[in-house]
Design a protein around this motif. Sequence first.
Motif, mmCIF file in Angstrom:
data_model
loop_
_atom_site.group_PDB
_atom_site.id
_atom_site.type_symbol
_atom_site.label_atom_id
_atom_site.label_comp_id
_atom_site.label_asym_id
_atom_site.label_seq_id
_atom_site.Cartn_x
_atom_site.Cartn_y
_atom_site.Cartn_z
ATOM 1 N N SER A 63 0.908 -1.404 0.157
ATOM 2 C CA SER A 63 -0.355 -0.051 -0.437
ATOM 3 C C SER A 63 0.480 1.468 0.082
ATOM 4 O O SER A 63 0.305 1.909 -0.548
ATOM 5 N N ASP A 64 2.231 1.325 0.248
ATOM 6 C CA ASP A 64 3.410 2.445 0.634
ATOM 7 C C ASP A 64 3.142 2.850 -0.548
ATOM 8 O O ASP A 64 3.712 4.009 -0.961
ATOM 9 N N VAL A 65 3.200 2.082 -1.675
ATOM 10 C CA VAL A 65 3.087 2.596 -3.504
ATOM 11 C C VAL A 65 2.133 3.912 -2.927
ATOM 12 O O VAL A 65 2.637 5.093 -3.657
ATOM 13 N N THR A 66 1.133 3.474 -2.643
ATOM 14 C CA THR A 66 0.125 4.855 -3.641
ATOM 15 C C THR A 66 0.510 5.668 -2.163
ATOM 16 O O THR A 66 -0.370 7.333 -2.327
ATOM 17 N N ILE A 67 0.734 5.616 -1.191
ATOM 18 C CA ILE A 67 0.597 6.973 0.008
ATOM 19 C C ILE A 67 2.223 8.493 -0.873
ATOM 20 O O ILE A 67 1.151 9.156 -0.230
ATOM 21 N N GLY B 161 5.672 8.435 5.571
ATOM 22 C CA GLY B 161 5.233 8.497 4.449
ATOM 23 C C GLY B 161 4.563 6.584 5.151
ATOM 24 O O GLY B 161 4.262 6.772 3.523
ATOM 25 N N GLY B 162 5.308 5.765 5.332
ATOM 26 C CA GLY B 162 5.255 4.157 5.213
ATOM 27 C C GLY B 162 3.547 3.883 5.750
ATOM 28 O O GLY B 162 3.191 5.088 6.150
ATOM 29 N N SER B 163 3.036 3.017 5.210
ATOM 30 C CA SER B 163 1.794 2.831 5.757
ATOM 31 C C SER B 163 1.021 2.426 7.465
ATOM 32 O O SER B 163 0.449 3.050 8.066
ATOM 33 N N ASN B 164 2.247 2.394 8.175
ATOM 34 C CA ASN B 164 3.021 1.974 9.453
ATOM 35 C C ASN B 164 2.879 3.219 9.997
ATOM 36 O O ASN B 164 2.407 3.490 11.505
ATOM 37 N N HIS B 165 3.527 4.038 9.152
ATOM 38 C CA HIS B 165 4.018 5.740 10.227
ATOM 39 C C HIS B 165 2.197 6.207 9.532
ATOM 40 O O HIS B 165 2.062 7.240 11.010
ATOM 41 N N GLN C 13 -4.298 10.163 0.612
ATOM 42 C CA GLN C 13 -4.358 11.936 0.462
ATOM 43 C C GLN C 13 -5.115 12.253 1.659
ATOM 44 O O GLN C 13 -4.815 13.050 2.757
ATOM 45 N N GLN C 14 -6.328 11.764 1.790
ATOM 46 C CA GLN C 14 -7.298 12.238 3.701
ATOM 47 C C GLN C 14 -6.715 11.940 4.508
ATOM 48 O O GLN C 14 -6.679 12.904 4.824
#
Length: 322
Positions: free
Chosen positions: A94-98, A160-164, A311-312
Motif C-alpha cells: 500500500s505504501d506505493v500509493t502513500i 510516509g509508510g502505511s504504518n506511519h 491523501q485524506q
Amino acid sequence: MKSAIAILSAILAATSVGSASADDTYPSKVIRMVVPFPPGGTSDFVGRVVAEQLSKDLGQTIVIENLPGAAGTIGTVNVREAKPDGYTLLLTSSDVTIVPSLQATPPYDPVEDFEPVALLLRYAHFLVASKDFPGNSIADVIELSKETPGSINYASGGIGGSNHLAGERFQSVAQIEMTHVPYNGNGPAITDLVANRVQLLWTSLAPVSGFIDTGQLKLIGTSGTERSGIEPNIPTFSESGLPGYSLLNWYGVLAPAGTPEPIVSQLNAALNDVLSNPDVLAKLAPIGATPAAETPADFSALIGEEIVSWQQIAREADLIAD
C-alpha cells in the motif's frame, strides 16, 4: 511485381510484430523482483515466498533484490526506470500509493509509471508493544498518551509508510499526541522494538509472531474491520472505543509502464495460481492476510481508490508537503 513484393513484406512484418507481442518465449532469462524494503520485514517475506513458487511455475530463476530507503521510494523509482520487458518487477505494498499523496512533486506516479500486474494479499496491521510497555490494551495506550502527551513513541518503516500513517490516523481519531520514530524499513524497527528502544509498532504478524510466542513482544489490537482468525483474542480498534479507525493494507506486483499486455496477463495468471497453491498459503498464513485473485484492471482501480484515501489521512495529519 514491386507492389506485390511490398505487400508480402508488409504481411511478414505484421506477422513478426504479432509474434513479438505475444512473446511465446517469455520468460527466457532471469527475472529481477525488487523489494523496496530491507530484509526481515513483511514485504521481504512475502516477496521471497511468492518468488520461490513463481520461479518453479515459470521454469525461470527469480532473484529478489532489496533496495530500501525513503519509505520504499528508492526501489520503486529503480523499477520505474527499468526496461518494460517483464524482467524487472516490483513487489510493493500500500505504501506505493502513500508517498505520492504526501508530496507536491512526487518522485513517481503509481498510475502513470507502472502497469498493475497482480494484487496478491490484503491484510490488517496489528499494534504491537515491547514487553516493558506499561499498557496492555488500546485503552491503556490512549490513557498513557493523554497523561503525558508525546511521552509514548511508535516506530515505523519510514516517513510516509502505511504504518506511519496508521499511527497518525490513530492519534487523530483518539485525539492524543505520540512521538513518531521512523526507521529504514520494518526490520530495523522490529529489532529496536524487541530491544525496548521503542514502544509500539503497527505491523503484520509474520515478522513478529516468534517474538510474541516467546513473550518478547505483545499484541495490543488490530486495525482490521473484524478480529483476525489467527489471533481471535485481539480486539479491533473499533470495538475498543474507536469506531472511526480501521485500515486494510495489501501487497501486489507492478511492472514498468509499457510492459506488453501479453506478458502482464501471463504474469497475472501465474501469480493468481501461486496464491492458490496450498504450500504458499501455509507459508503466508502467519501474516493473517487474505489472498486476492483479481485482474490487472481490478488492481488498477484499487490503486486509484487508495491514493484518494491516503491523501485524506495525510491531509488530516497535516503531512502533505508544500
